[in-house]
Write an enzyme that holds these catalytic residues in place. Structure first.
Site, mmCIF file in Angstrom:
data_model
loop_
_atom_site.group_PDB
_atom_site.id
_atom_site.type_symbol
_atom_site.label_atom_id
_atom_site.label_comp_id
_atom_site.label_asym_id
_atom_site.label_seq_id
_atom_site.Cartn_x
_atom_site.Cartn_y
_atom_site.Cartn_z
ATOM 1 N N THR A 72 0.809 -1.226 0.000
ATOM 2 C CA THR A 72 0.000 0.000 0.000
ATOM 3 C C THR A 72 0.839 1.272 0.000
ATOM 4 O O THR A 72 1.953 1.296 0.566
ATOM 5 C CB THR A 72 -0.920 0.014 1.239
ATOM 6 O OG1 THR A 72 -1.420 1.340 1.440
ATOM 7 C CG2 THR A 72 -0.178 -0.385 2.512
ATOM 8 N N GLU A 125 0.285 3.607 1.835
ATOM 9 C CA GLU A 125 0.414 4.020 3.239
ATOM 10 C C GLU A 125 1.830 3.772 3.767
ATOM 11 O O GLU A 125 2.234 4.359 4.762
ATOM 12 C CB GLU A 125 -0.599 3.282 4.118
ATOM 13 C CG GLU A 125 -2.017 3.803 3.986
ATOM 14 C CD GLU A 125 -2.189 5.221 4.517
ATOM 15 O OE1 GLU A 125 -1.903 5.458 5.692
ATOM 16 O OE2 GLU A 125 -2.588 6.093 3.734
ATOM 17 N N TYR A 142 -1.636 0.185 10.940
ATOM 18 C CA TYR A 142 -1.927 -0.491 9.660
ATOM 19 C C TYR A 142 -0.697 -0.474 8.766
ATOM 20 O O TYR A 142 -0.275 -1.503 8.232
ATOM 21 C CB TYR A 142 -3.103 0.211 8.967
ATOM 22 C CG TYR A 142 -3.298 -0.187 7.519
ATOM 23 C CD1 TYR A 142 -3.867 -1.410 7.176
ATOM 24 C CD2 TYR A 142 -2.911 0.668 6.482
ATOM 25 C CE1 TYR A 142 -4.044 -1.774 5.841
ATOM 26 C CE2 TYR A 142 -3.083 0.312 5.151
ATOM 27 C CZ TYR A 142 -3.649 -0.912 4.842
ATOM 28 O OH TYR A 142 -3.816 -1.268 3.513
ATOM 29 N N LYS A 192 1.679 -3.498 7.445
ATOM 30 C CA LYS A 192 1.873 -3.728 6.008
ATOM 31 C C LYS A 192 3.352 -3.637 5.625
ATOM 32 O O LYS A 192 3.776 -4.228 4.632
ATOM 33 C CB LYS A 192 1.058 -2.715 5.198
ATOM 34 C CG LYS A 192 -0.437 -3.029 5.161
ATOM 35 C CD LYS A 192 -0.752 -4.147 4.168
ATOM 36 C CE LYS A 192 -2.236 -4.364 3.992
ATOM 37 N NZ LYS A 192 -2.571 -5.395 3.010
#
Ligand code: NAP
Ligand code: F7E
Length: 383
Positions: free
Chosen positions: A133, A135, A157, A161
């Site tokens: 991601t 992110e 999160y 990840k």
């Protein structure tokens, strides 16, 4: 013989579009779905095949990424050519509330899949796609972000990840596995989860235009995201696994837009112009004007008196409960590698995405009277 794919997170937005895409390509698709007390297969119900049908090509298995034995057994039984690991606790704000679970599902869950493939002796057969991601870039170290940009995750999160990203790279290098990361920037659609900002906006704007809701409360209106359409992004997942050599790819549009602008675009779909006034938590969005012709065509003549009566009233407000403890202010991806190596080209631009989402939500809100109460409650309490 058709290829066999195993999709974790098959009931999610991307899982649903990817399943549809692979079935059209002639794949047999196995999906892992969590047991829930109510049906959770809305997004794939149109693809469902009765278990009694002979030679089914869509088969669901109960499972959970936090359960190694279950994951290993399903991989052993299905002997997949390709695994798409899409399952995750995917909400950034919620990950601050459930950090340990997020680490378990999103981080260690990835390891469980890689290790199962290795232990089952499938390293030469099974290719693995890991749903990484944008992110990961978090507090961005470079603009735009590309495959070589250093990571700086800003949420539980993103940190989970980050583990998923590196354990995928490590298994590729250590065991010569065909394991790749797709570093996907935000992608949305009419079936996007209702608490992500784009869908929260298109649902609320549809409801406001239909006279079902007064206003919508949002968090950081100045955050900027590189938004694409999920239908385009699942094609990139497939292309990544068709390459001879495994690698990592940024999938993005290369354009970034403020949340505030997305709100304006959503209202503009119905011919409604919004002006923002004030600053910070006092900023508010007002209805400035209504293009009656567009409104009649896109929303419906019978709803016109309601929206006209709301001229100059507040329809967007800020509620700090939607702020995150650490925010990702700006994301914009450089998709050069995926375009040149994979030949990936998105079909949708942002206006096309907004139009697709608004059309879907106006239709849904008109027919689904249940959402009148349920939907509003959800929007007030979450993210
Ligand atoms: P989504 O709609 O939230 O779907 C997530 C899926 O994972 C759902 O099927 C969910 O099941 C399942 N799941 C959650 N926890 C699980 C667990 N412990 N075990 C098994 N399944 C579990 O997410 P999405 O937007 O499709 O995204 C797909 C993947 O890409 C995710 O890994 C996400 O983090 C990542 N990603 C998304 C974006 C984006 O913009 N959409 C961008 C980059 C990366 P239920 O239906 O039962 O909840
Ligand atoms: O927030 C701001 C919020 O929740 C986008 C996931 O798919 O994409 C997604 O993560 C921005 C943030 O997505 C509200 O603060 C303002 O800056 O739609 P979102 P996300 O956090 O970018 C990445 C790539 C993933 O990997 C994730 O799985 O919008 N924002 N007001 C708001 N966000 C929400 N949710 N709700 C608001 O009211």
């Amino acid at each position: 013989m058709s290829k066999v794919a195993l999709i974790t997170g098959i009931t999610g937005q991307d899982g649903a579009y990817l399943t549809e895409y692979l079935l059209k390509k002639g794949y047999t698709v196995h999906g892992i779905k969590r047991r829930s007390s109510l049906f959770n297969t809305d997004r794939i119900d149109h693809l469902y095949q009765d278990p009694h049908v002979v030679n089914r090509n869509l088969i669901l298995h109960y499972g959970d990424l936090t359960d190694s034995m279950n994951i290993t057994r399903i991989i052993q039984e299905t002997q997949p050519d390709e695994i798409y690991n899409l399952a995750a606790m995917s909400h950034v704000k919620v990950s601050f509330d459930s950090p340990e679970y997020t680490a378990n599902a999103d981080g260690i869950g990835t390891l469980r899949i890689l290790e199962a493939v290795r232990l089952l002796g499938l390293t030469n057969k099974t290719r693995i796609y890991q749903a990484s991601t944008s992110e990961l870039y978090g507090l961005v170290q470079e603009v735009p972000q590309k495959e070589t940009t250093p990571f700086y995750p800003r949420s539980p999160y993103a940190v989970a990840k980050l583990y998923g990203y590196w354990i995928t790279v490590n298994y590729r290098e250590a065991y010569n596995m065909h394991a790749s990361n797709g570093i996907l920037f935000n992608h949305e659609s009419p079936i996007r989860g209702e608490t992500f900002v784009t869908r929260k906006i298109t649902r609320a704007v549809s409801r406001i235009m239909l006279g079902m809701q007064e206003k919508v409360y949002l968090g950081n209106l100045s955050a900027r995201r590189d938004w694409g359409h999920a239908k385009d992004y699942v094609k990139a997942m497939y292309l990544i696994l068709q390459q001879d050599t495994a690698s990592d790819y940024v999938i993005a549009t290369g354009i970034t837009t403020e949340v505030r602008e997305f709100v304006k675009m959503a209202f503009a779909e119905g011919g409604v112009e919004i002006n923002f006034r004030g600053e910070g938590v006092d900023e508010k969005g007002y209805i400035a004007s209504v293009d009656e012709k567009v409104f009649k065509e896109k929303v419906g003549e019978e709803y016109l008196p309601v929206i006209l009566s709301k001229k100059d009233t507040v329809v967007v407000a800020v509620d700090p409960q939607y702020f995150r403890p650490t925010e990702v202010e700006l994301l914009i991806g450089d998709p050069t590698k995926s375009k040149t190596t994979l030949g990936w080209e998105p079909k949708y631009d942002l206006p096309g995405l907004v139009a697709d989402m608004m059309e879907g939500d106006i239709k849904l809100m008109k027919k689904d009277s249940y959402l009148k109460d349920g939907g509003y409650r959800i929007m007030n309490y979450f993210e």
